[in-house]
Structure formats: structure tokens, C-alpha cells
Enzyme design. Structure first.
Site, PDB file in Angstrom:
ATOM      1  N   ASP A 122     -10.564  -1.106 -14.789  1.00  0.00           N
ATOM      2  CA  ASP A 122     -12.009  -1.317 -14.756  1.00  0.00           C
ATOM      3  C   ASP A 122     -12.680   0.022 -15.038  1.00  0.00           C
ATOM      4  O   ASP A 122     -12.051   1.079 -14.945  1.00  0.00           O
ATOM      5  CB  ASP A 122     -12.504  -1.932 -13.441  1.00  0.00           C
TER       6      ASP A 122
ATOM      7  N   ASN B  54       3.729   1.670  -9.128  1.00  0.00           N
ATOM      8  CA  ASN B  54       2.342   1.616  -9.563  1.00  0.00           C
ATOM      9  C   ASN B  54       1.518   2.670  -8.826  1.00  0.00           C
ATOM     10  O   ASN B  54       1.725   2.908  -7.635  1.00  0.00           O
ATOM     11  CB  ASN B  54       1.795   0.214  -9.268  1.00  0.00           C
TER      12      ASN B  54
ATOM     13  N   GLU C 203       1.622   3.366  -4.877  1.00  0.00           N
ATOM     14  CA  GLU C 203       0.881   4.559  -4.462  1.00  0.00           C
ATOM     15  C   GLU C 203       1.662   5.457  -3.504  1.00  0.00           C
ATOM     16  O   GLU C 203       1.279   5.665  -2.359  1.00  0.00           O
ATOM     17  CB  GLU C 203      -0.463   4.155  -3.855  1.00  0.00           C
TER      18      GLU C 203
ATOM     19  N   HIS D 277      -8.382   2.878 -12.887  1.00  0.00           N
ATOM     20  CA  HIS D 277      -9.735   2.689 -12.359  1.00  0.00           C
ATOM     21  C   HIS D 277     -10.574   3.871 -12.852  1.00  0.00           C
ATOM     22  O   HIS D 277     -10.557   4.949 -12.269  1.00  0.00           O
ATOM     23  CB  HIS D 277      -9.713   2.633 -10.831  1.00  0.00           C
TER      24      HIS D 277
ATOM     25  N   GLU E 283      -4.664  -2.169 -13.539  1.00  0.00           N
ATOM     26  CA  GLU E 283      -5.837  -2.497 -12.712  1.00  0.00           C
ATOM     27  C   GLU E 283      -7.104  -1.973 -13.379  1.00  0.00           C
ATOM     28  O   GLU E 283      -7.959  -1.372 -12.745  1.00  0.00           O
ATOM     29  CB  GLU E 283      -5.690  -1.902 -11.313  1.00  0.00           C
TER      30      GLU E 283
END
Length: 561
Positions: free
Chosen positions: A271, A204, A163, A240, A269
């Protein structure tokens, strides 16, 4: 998309068949409907992973059982972060991290290390250091943590930095960047490679799944690092997602452009959260989002797999951060599989007869029509299959010969419109069919198109720059608004401006920048060059300067063919 919180992290690993790794996964045998996700994924040459927490691994049988049976890759949710592994200077604790690795080894899984350098969950003693001391601490931490697992065949990749961009594509003004500048990124990757020459090293971030300012900044950074010989192997799209915000645009195209840089692309990641109470429409949308991500990975050889950020709603990070949202994962709070579990299994090939290895027939009669200066429409005759054709991959290569065909889009019908092309240019296209089991047909015959000249009528454009923010040592110009002031569509634009002496460009997005002396030339990206009369687009960039310098770039001039 989500805002990062303490419970978040990144996950990435690769599969033996794709990357020459030594850990064997479940045999890649034909998958039956009752097979776990890991078997379905392995049959496609992919991994399906999850993030795991040490407390639940130690104390809940159902949690352990599902984590071991359903997934062939794991990431420590928190146990490998800096605050867990080195809470005090040179006092290391690998208890939790070793627990995760031992669990993975016992269940024939591969492990992704997460995360070495991040602006969150880094102890305060690091954040207050001087530049030289902070760099030393970072390099020592990477050498020790990566080195701890360098000889363990289960631990095969790392999130080296996590990030580093803000939403506009500028470097995040974290304590890392404020103290060390952007150079800490390359330093971290080189240190990780020195600690483990065989590990895959990843960067990432979130909100980079589709093509936008942030993902373009990531693309520019990776391209720059690769050109400098920095050992970066993969890019992680955190993914996300939320049903109320729509699915990101141009995901397949985004994967393709990173793949062209020679790096892996991983959904790290995943979801999909829902505004509660969930209705049937939201659940259907959630299922489709999960399916879309799995399909995007299956469509690219550059994607080794997908990692879901946890698996049970009982321990999801979402309700803690978004109190009105939840149900983001594939098992409910009682460890029952949900509809999105079935969606993933179906996308991976479950329910296709338990051993479908028959490829669809080759698409025929590929033709192009309606070609303009920036796009063309393709059509073809449908393929047939022993079960069902689920879609088509569209491949494109530049020029009349040479070049490499790459997937630029997918279609569930027998037509596809490709846009964002350059005027007066030649492109070649092929199409292939795929079925639910992931079998691919041979590619069709090739059709070539030549886009039209983008002129005609009075052309012209303007460029207006806005200073978004500045600080001692740098500033961000965002947006530079480019407007077509002519009476006809333009297919490309070029903006030039002057950089004050001693200043350097450190990042850009939505345009391709080149520098000659103090003159900067910004050309449109391949997706924002076409503008109708009075239409606008924008780009941005970041500049480094001495702390005493207050001057800004100036003299913006725009030209269009």
C-alpha cells in the site's frame, strides 16, 4: 515505512504456471483494457492478490464482489493468526480461516496462510512459557494449523515466520528470540515442511524492499538457512510505502540478489499512504510507486506476484496508525476505483490494444564507456515496437565466460550506469527491451568491460566500532565505521577483529563476514566497497555469548588495496 499494528499481516502465494501448483486461475489470455486486474496479471504469468477480512466478506456485497472479481489470490488479514486459530492452549478455532478458504475456492483463487510465528497477535499463554514448553507449543501449533489445510489445493503457501529483524538488521528481541534464540526460525520452517511437504514456505518483513542493513540481514539469514538445508522457499517484501519518504533504493537489484539464492521474491502487503489532504503531486507519486512495484515484479521470473494489503480505503489500517495519513489503497471508501487502480492496470498491460503479443525489436550497438574501478556506463540504439517501448532491462554476468546473466537494473532511456563493481574485474552485459504488454525482445549482443585497478596514490582506511546495545547473552556492534584515510579512491576494504573465546556471530549486515577460530574478517558488500578520500561507510553484526560473559569483540584493523 510503517510500524506494524494489529491490522497488519503478510501475504504470499504463487501461480500455477510458475510453481507447478494445481489450482487453475483465469486463463492467461490476451488482456483487454476492461479486463479485471486478475486477468491482466494472469496474462503475465503473475498473481495479483489482496488481504481480506471475514466480517466484510460476510456482510458487504460490494466488498465480496470486488475481492472475487479483481484478484486471483487472497490472504486472511487476521483469521489465520495465532490469536484467532488457537486462543487457548490446544483449543483450535478455524471458523474464520475456513470462511476465507471457502470464499477463495468459490472464486477460483489461491490462498496464502498468514502467519504462523509472529511477535504480535500471539496469545499471552504462549509468551510466558519456558523455553522447552514454548518450542513444543510452536511446533504443535504449526503442525495443527498447516496440517488442517495440507490436503486443500487452494492453500498453497504460508508465512512461517514474520518480522524477525529490527531496523538495524539485528534480530528483534521478541519473546520468541529472548526465550528460544534465533534457532526458532529454522525449527519453524522444518515443522511447516513436515506438516505440508508441498506448500511454499516464506519469511516476511517490512522495510526490506531496497538494499539496506535490514534487507542485508534478511539476505544473510536466508543464505544461512539455505546452506543448512532449511526448507525456505520465498521472501516477502511487505512494501508499506509512503509518498513523503521516497521510493526505496535498488529494489530491482535487491530482488535479483535474493533470486540468486534460489528463493521466490514476493511483494506481500503493498500500500502507499499519503499525508492528507492529498494533492495532485502526491497522487502522481503514489501512482508511480504502485507502478514501480508492479514493474519490479514483472521484471523478475523469481517474483510470482504482488499482494495489496486490502483494496478499499474504507477498511485500510493506515488511518488507525497514522491519523494524518491515508488514501493508501486502490478503491475509495465508496468502492470506486482510483487513479492508482488504473496505474496498476496499465503496468499490467491494460489499454495496449487488447492482445498485443508482438515483442519489441532487439536493442543494437550496445557499448560501454567511462569505465572506472567501480562502474561503467552502457548505451545502445533504441528498439522499436508496434505500440511503444516502455523500458529496457539491463542484464549482467560475472567474468569473461560462464556465470548467469541476471537483471541488475532497468532504464527508460537508452543508457544506464552500473555501479558498485569490483576493481580489476571482468563483467559482461546484455540489454533487452519491453513494451507495455510485458512483451520482451531478444537480448542484445554482449559487451564485456574490465574495471580499472582501484589503487593509485596513498591508500589506507580505519575502522571504529560502536556498541549499540548489549544484554546477558549477546550484544550488537553498530556501526563499525570504515573511513578511507588515503588520498585516492579505494574500491574495496577488509576489516579484521578478534572475537572473545566462546562467542559466535549470529548476524551481520552491509559486509560479508567469515570466521577462522576467533578471528573475524569482514569484507565490503558489492555496493559499499568504493570510497573516495575521507568518505565513510559502515557495517554491523550481532554476537551471542554466555550470560556471564561481558567481554566484547576488539582489535579492529582495516586494510584497503
Amino acid at each position: 515505512m510503517s510500524v506494524r499494528t494489529r491490522r497488519l499481516g503478510a501475504a504470499t502465494l504463487t501461480l500455477t504456471a510458475l510453481a507447478g501448483f494445481t489450482v487453475s486461475l483465469l486463463a492467461a489470455q490476451p488482456a483487454a483494457a476492461a479486463d479485471p486486474l486478475r486477468t491482466l496479471a494472469a496474462a503475465k504469468g503473475k498473481f495479483i492478490g489482496t488481504a481480506v477480512a471475514t466480517n466484510q466478506l460476510a456482510n458487504e456485497t460490494a466488498y465480496r464482489t470486488i475481492a472475487g472479481q479483481e484478484f486471483n489470490q487472497v490472504t486472511a488479514e487476521n483469521a489465520m493468526k495465532w490469536d484467532a486459530t488457537e486462543p487457548n492452549d490446544n483449543q483450535y478455532n478455524f471458523t474464520g480461516a475456513d470462511q476465507v478458504v471457502a470464499f477463495a475456492q468459490a472464486n477460483n483463487q489461491i490462498v496464502h496462510g498468514h502467519t504462523l510465528v509472529w511477535h504480535q497477535q500471539t496469545p499471552g499463554w504462549v509468551q510466558g512459557l519456558s523455553a522447552s514448553a514454548m518450542k513444543t507449543a510452536m511446533l504443535d501449533h504449526i503442525a495443527t494449523v498447516v496440517g488442517h489445510y495440507a490436503n486443500n489445493p487452494a492453500v498453497q503457501s504460508w508465512d512461517v515466520v514474520n518480522e524477525v529483524f529490527d531496523e538495524n538488521g539485528g534480530f528483534r528481541t521478541s519473546f520468541w528470540y529472548n526465550t528460544l534464540g534465533s534457532g526458532f526460525i529454522a525449527d519453524a520452517f522444518r515443522a511447516a515442511r513436515a506438516a505440508d511437504p508441498d506448500a511454499k514456505l516464506c519469511i516476511n518483513d517490512y522495510n526490506v524492499e531496497g538494499i539496506n542493513a535490514k534487507s542485508t540481514a534478511m539476505y544473510n539469514l536466508v543464505s544461512s538457512l539455505k546452506s543448512q538445508g532449511v526448507p525456505i522457499d520465498c521472501v516477502g517484501f511487505q512494501s508499506h510505502l509512503a509518498t513523503q519518504y521516497g521510493f526505496p533504493g535498488q529494489v530491482t537489484e535487491n530482488v535479483a540478489r535474493f533470486a540468486a539464492l534460489g528463493v521466490q521474491v514476493r511483494f506481500t502487503e503493498l500500500d502507499v499512504r499519503i499525508v492528507l489532504p492529498a494533492d495532485a503531486g502526491e497522487i502522481n507519486t503514489q501512482n508511480q510507486y504502485y507502478t514501480n512495484i508492479i514493474n519490479a515484479c514483472l521484471a523478475s521470473t523469481a517474483c510470482p506476484g504482488v499482494t495489496i494489503w486490502g483494496f478499499t480505503d474504507k477498511y485500510s489500517w493506515v488511518p488507525d496508525t497514522f491519523p494524518s495519513e491515508g488514501q493508501a489503497l486502490i478503491y475509495d471508501a465508496n468502492y470506486n476505483p482510483k487513479a492508482d487502480y488504473t496505474a496498476i492496470a496499465t503496468a499490467l498491460g491494460a489499454g495496449t490494444g487488447g492482445g498485443d503479443t508482438t515483442a519489441p525489436s532487439t536493442p543494437t550497438n550496445l557499448a560501454a564507456s567511462g569505465t572506472t574501478s567501480s562502474g561503467t556506463t552502457l548505451s545502445w540504439t533504441a528498439s522499436t515496437d508496434n505500440t511503444a517501448v516502455t523500458g529496457y532491462d539491463i542484464l549482467r554476468a560475472p567474468g569473461a565466460s560462464g556465470g548467469t546473466f541476471a537483471v541488475v537494473g532497468t532504464s527508460t532511456s537508452t543508457s544506464y550506469t552500473d555501479s558498485g563493481l569490483s576493481a580489476s574485474s571482468v563483467y559482461r552485459y546484455q540489454v533487452r527491451a519491453r513494451d507495455a504488454a510485458g512483451n520482451l525482445s531478444a537480448v542484445s549482443t554482449t559487451v564485456s568491460v574490465t574495471t580499472l585497478y582501484g589503487g593509485g596514490g596513498t591508500g589506507g582506511c580505519t575502522a571504529v566500532a560502536t556498541t549499540q546495545t548489549q544484554w546477558p547473552g549477546g550484544y550488537v556492534i553498530q556501526p563499525v565505521t570504515v573511513t578511507n584515510t588515503g588520498s585516492a579512491q579505494i574500491s574495496s576494504w577488509t576489516v579484521t577483529f578478534t572475537l572473545p573465546a566462546g562467542q559466535t556471530i549470529t548476524g551481520s549486515w552491509n559486509a560479508v563476514l567469515t570466521v577462522s577460530g576467533q578471528t573475524v574478517t569482514a569484507k565490503n558488500a558489492n555496493y559499499n566497497g568504493t570510497l573516495g578520500p575521507n568518505a565513510s561507510t559502515s557495517f554491523g553484526f550481532q554476537v551471542a555469548r554466555s550470560t556471564s560473559d561481558t567481554t566484547l569483540a576488539s582489535g579492529y584493523a582495516c586494510a584497503a588495496p
